[in-house]
Design a protein around this motif. Structure first.
Motif, PDB file in Angstrom:
ATOM      1  N   UNK A  67       0.794  -1.202  -0.080  1.00 41.38           N
ATOM      2  CA  UNK A  67      -0.046   0.113   0.001  1.00 41.38           C
ATOM      3  C   UNK A  67       0.816   1.369   0.033  1.00 41.38           C
ATOM      4  N   UNK A  68       2.124   1.210   0.637  1.00 39.93           N
ATOM      5  CA  UNK A  68       2.698   2.560   0.735  1.00 39.93           C
ATOM      6  C   UNK A  68       3.505   2.797  -0.495  1.00 39.93           C
ATOM      7  N   UNK A  69       3.763   1.855  -1.268  1.00 43.20           N
ATOM      8  CA  UNK A  69       4.595   2.319  -2.470  1.00 43.20           C
ATOM      9  C   UNK A  69       3.740   2.273  -3.747  1.00 43.20           C
ATOM     10  N   UNK A  70       2.386   2.507  -3.490  1.00 42.77           N
ATOM     11  CA  UNK A  70       1.576   2.621  -4.772  1.00 42.77           C
ATOM     12  C   UNK A  70       1.294   4.227  -4.672  1.00 42.77           C
ATOM     13  N   UNK A  71       1.949   4.904  -5.754  1.00 40.21           N
ATOM     14  CA  UNK A  71       1.760   6.377  -5.971  1.00 40.21           C
ATOM     15  C   UNK A  71       0.486   6.424  -7.008  1.00 40.21           C
ATOM     16  N   UNK A  72      -0.177   5.509  -7.276  1.00 40.32           N
ATOM     17  CA  UNK A  72      -1.439   5.726  -8.164  1.00 40.32           C
ATOM     18  C   UNK A  72      -2.539   6.454  -7.247  1.00 40.32           C
ATOM     19  N   UNK A  73      -3.021   7.621  -8.034  1.00 46.79           N
ATOM     20  CA  UNK A  73      -4.032   8.306  -7.525  1.00 46.79           C
ATOM     21  C   UNK A  73      -5.454   7.894  -8.036  1.00 46.79           C
ATOM     22  N   UNK A  74      -5.830   6.899  -7.172  1.00 46.95           N
ATOM     23  CA  UNK A  74      -7.340   6.263  -7.690  1.00 46.95           C
ATOM     24  C   UNK A  74      -8.429   7.408  -7.773  1.00 46.95           C
ATOM     25  N   UNK A  75      -8.648   8.023  -6.707  1.00 52.06           N
ATOM     26  CA  UNK A  75      -9.588   9.067  -6.949  1.00 52.06           C
ATOM     27  C   UNK A  75      -9.348  10.088  -5.832  1.00 52.06           C
ATOM     28  N   UNK A  76      -9.802  11.417  -5.908  1.00 53.76           N
ATOM     29  CA  UNK A  76      -9.527  12.645  -5.200  1.00 53.76           C
ATOM     30  C   UNK A  76      -9.905  12.553  -3.938  1.00 53.76           C
ATOM     31  N   UNK A  77     -10.999  11.613  -3.708  1.00 55.63           N
ATOM     32  CA  UNK A  77     -11.583  11.491  -2.240  1.00 55.63           C
ATOM     33  C   UNK A  77     -10.542  10.554  -1.299  1.00 55.63           C
ATOM     34  N   UNK A  78      -9.548  10.010  -1.995  1.00 51.71           N
ATOM     35  CA  UNK A  78      -8.562   9.375  -0.845  1.00 51.71           C
ATOM     36  C   UNK A  78      -7.682  10.180  -0.138  1.00 51.71           C
ATOM     37  N   UNK A 417      -4.201  -3.945 -10.864  1.00 50.26           N
ATOM     38  CA  UNK A 417      -3.731  -3.503  -9.808  1.00 50.26           C
ATOM     39  C   UNK A 417      -2.146  -2.650 -10.226  1.00 50.26           C
ATOM     40  N   UNK A 418      -1.537  -2.951 -11.367  1.00 53.66           N
ATOM     41  CA  UNK A 418      -0.502  -2.225 -11.740  1.00 53.66           C
ATOM     42  C   UNK A 418      -1.084  -0.819 -12.323  1.00 53.66           C
ATOM     43  N   UNK A 419      -2.197  -0.753 -13.019  1.00 51.19           N
ATOM     44  CA  UNK A 419      -2.578   0.351 -13.654  1.00 51.19           C
ATOM     45  C   UNK A 419      -3.301   1.296 -12.424  1.00 51.19           C
ATOM     46  N   UNK A 420      -4.313   0.996 -11.541  1.00 52.08           N
ATOM     47  CA  UNK A 420      -4.502   1.790 -10.528  1.00 52.08           C
ATOM     48  C   UNK A 420      -3.703   2.219  -9.432  1.00 52.08           C
ATOM     49  N   UNK A 421      -2.887   1.041  -9.227  1.00 48.42           N
ATOM     50  CA  UNK A 421      -1.780   1.404  -8.065  1.00 48.42           C
ATOM     51  C   UNK A 421      -0.571   1.939  -8.246  1.00 48.42           C
ATOM     52  N   UNK A 422       0.094   2.114  -9.500  1.00 50.65           N
ATOM     53  CA  UNK A 422       1.044   2.323 -10.132  1.00 50.65           C
ATOM     54  C   UNK A 422       1.266   3.365 -10.956  1.00 50.65           C
ATOM     55  N   UNK A 423       0.002   3.541 -11.909  1.00 49.26           N
ATOM     56  CA  UNK A 423       0.069   4.247 -13.117  1.00 49.26           C
ATOM     57  C   UNK A 423      -0.873   5.446 -13.024  1.00 49.26           C
ATOM     58  N   UNK A 424      -2.077   5.089 -12.880  1.00 49.67           N
ATOM     59  CA  UNK A 424      -3.165   5.944 -12.887  1.00 49.67           C
ATOM     60  C   UNK A 424      -2.892   7.228 -12.234  1.00 49.67           C
ATOM     61  N   UNK A 425      -2.752   8.362 -12.668  1.00 51.24           N
ATOM     62  CA  UNK A 425      -2.633   9.647 -12.026  1.00 51.24           C
ATOM     63  C   UNK A 425      -1.440   9.762 -11.035  1.00 51.24           C
ATOM     64  N   UNK A 426      -0.305   8.840 -11.372  1.00 51.21           N
ATOM     65  CA  UNK A 426       0.682   8.396 -10.479  1.00 51.21           C
ATOM     66  C   UNK A 426       1.777   9.498 -10.529  1.00 51.21           C
ATOM     67  N   UNK A 427       1.701  10.724 -11.237  1.00 52.52           N
ATOM     68  CA  UNK A 427       2.599  11.603 -11.262  1.00 52.52           C
ATOM     69  C   UNK A 427       2.255  12.852 -10.269  1.00 52.52           C
TER      70      UNK A 427
END
Length: 532
Positions: A67-78, A417-427
């Protein structure tokens, strides 16, 4: 073998010896003995399962690091609904809060945030000797969610093994669930709702009813309603199960649960009123009043009523949904009345308990999906509390025993998992961490604007800086006019007016064509547009 019996008198006083009667008596004794043996075996299985279920917590560090290493930004509410308010109220950061906390009638409970995130943030504060900043705050916020994920896995593993499923199929279903390994590990209130729903399910469908359970169920219900108002839709069938099958005194149970719920809700209302510094704040009621107005929901986006069924569930479950459908089909086809010999089979007691439990599990899934589909605003994360229940039903399907189906599940859930956890809005988050790393309070503030990304979390920003979001590059130029140096962060690039000091490749997945075009721009062209 024949059994001789003497002394049995019939109506006429005549002793009768019946071979068939002797055989029936012998069979009856054998039946009683067989049932007692089955009961002892099932009791030992339940005890062994109870011992084994907590082994999943040995993987707590692994899930936490995942969970910590995931830079993916799933949704603003998080960030907007949890981390930013925690940084403001617990850390004293001077940041603007989302509208849910600033309205005249707030719709989010601060007490839930204090109860759920307070201990972890306090531990991080003690370790760092100050309020956690940067990614330490993210790690602290995701610590309680890791605990809830481990508990969810432990419950599913226990129930599946009680039904006789093999461990490999159960473990595969757990590991292959990208919503639990991504959404549930991030700081969403949906994760809190999922944890409370699983706890409610575990308590209300196991063991015997008691006064302590009645009180605990009332407390869990109050916490669930204050976390999200959709909580009753997920747990109502399990409450009915507890009342009908486990409670010894139904009236007493209803009164204790109601009293416990009322007292817990009153304490939460008083706590929210003190935290908001307002006379009376009842956040579930305010939330309900807001969401029943379709014009309010239109501000957040409206969807067709079938979105949850045809889009969100397949996205969350993938091939596992086929296993759930297969399990439902087999459940319906075997629901006809069984003969007495069927009840005397070795697996009869566990099968009967399983069938009864499955009925209420399916009722919870159908009810929650139906209720959530009534609202025009439908997001996949709203269905998160139903995912553990779907996994529990899916592992009962023989499809999990086929290697092809297993590989399809692994590929599907690994990709998401790779897309939403590490790619999606990950910057977004790494750029903020890089820009504000090591800054002291007395330094000159920075101005940053994020173009076509999710809103940047302000909990990473120091009080002297200004961070905004813009819908286009022209809008960004207007917002940073007069601010220098200013950092412009776009979907594919990041450029600064004075010097390019931070480049974070970013792919949001929201505007694929536009992002591909933006990625072809050079950093110099962005700087020229920014200065203009």
């Amino acid at each position: 073998a024949e059994v001789k019996r003497e002394g049995m008198r019939q109506r006429g006083g005549r002793a009768v010896l019946k071979k068939v009667g002797g055989e029936n008596e012998q069979n009856g004794e054998a039946m009683i003995m067989k049932r007692s043996i089955i009961s002892e075996v099932n009791t030992k299985k339940r005890k062994n399962t109870a011992k084994l279920e907590w082994w999943i917590f040995a993987f707590f560090p692994f899930f936490w690091m995942l969970g910590v290493i995931q830079h993916g930004y799933v949704h603003p509410d998080e960030f907007l609904q949890t981390q930013d308010p925690v940084a403001h109220y617990l850390g004293g950061k001077n940041i603007s809060l989302p509208w849910e906390y600033t309205e005249e009638d707030p719709i989010r409970s601060l007490s839930i945030l204090y109860l759920f995130y307070g201990p972890a943030v306090w531990l991080a504060k003690v370790a760092a000797m100050k309020f956690p900043a940067g990614y330490l705050l993210v790690a602290a916020m995701r610590l309680p969610h890791t605990f809830t994920v481990c508990f969810t896995y432990a419950v599913i593993l226990q129930r599946a093994k009680q039904c006789g499923r093999n461990t490999s199929a159960v473990a595969l279903a757990l590991v292959c669930s990208w919503p639990i390994l991504t959404i549930a590990l991030h700081s969403f209130t949906n994760g809190i709702e999922m944890a409370l729903a699983v706890l409610f399910f575990h308590i209300s469908t196991s063991g015997r009813g008691s006064m302590v359970k009645d009180v605990v169920i009332g407390i869990i219900t109050a916490l669930g309603v204050f976390s999200r108002i959709t909580f009753p839709a997920f747990v109502l069938p399990f409450g009915v199960h507890y009342l009908l099958h486990l409670s010894s005194s139904k009236l007493k149970t209803v009164l204790l649960v109601a009293l416990s719920f009322f007292l817990s809700s009153s304490l939460l209302c008083v706590s929210d009123s003190l935290l908001y510094e307002k006379p009376l704040v009842v956040t579930p009621w305010n939330n309900f009043v807001y969401n029943r107005n379709s014009s309010n929901l239109a501000l957040h986006g409206t969807h067709p009523r079938f979105t949850h069924v045809l889009v969100n569930l397949p996205e969350l479950c993938g091939p596992i949904l086929l296993a759930c459908a297969d399990s439902l089909y087999r459940r319906v086809s075997q629901s006809q009345s069984r003969s007495r010999s069927h009840f005397l089979s070795d697996s009869a007691p566990s099968r009967l308990d399983s069938d009864l439990s499955d009925t209420y599990v399916w009722s919870s899934i159908f009810l929650s999906v139906f209720v959530l589909s009534l609202f025009p605003h439908q997001e996949p994360r709203f269905l998160l509390p139903a995912i553990p229940l779907l996994l529990l039903l899916a592992v009962k399907s023989p499809l999990f025993d086929t290697p092809t189906f297993r590989w399809v599940c692994i590929v599907f859930h690994s990709l998401l998992l790779l897309f939403f956890g590490f790619v999606h809005q990950a910057g977004v988050v790494p750029t903020l961490l890089h820009a504000f790393a090591g800054r002291e309070g007395g330094e000159e503030g920075r101005s940053m604007v994020f173009v076509e990304t999710y809103p940047p979390p302000l909990s990473f920003v120091d009080d002297s800086s200004r961070v905004m979001s813009a819908s286009s590059l022209d809008d960004a130029c207007r917002k940073i006019e007069g601010d220098s140096p200013a950092l412009v962060v776009m979907c594919g690039i990041a450029g600064e007016v004075e010097a390019l000091n931070c480049v974070r490749p970013h792919f949001s997945g929201e505007h694929i064509a536009a992002e591909w075009k933006l990625c072809t721009y050079s950093a110099a062209s962005v700087c020229d547009i920014g200065t203009h």
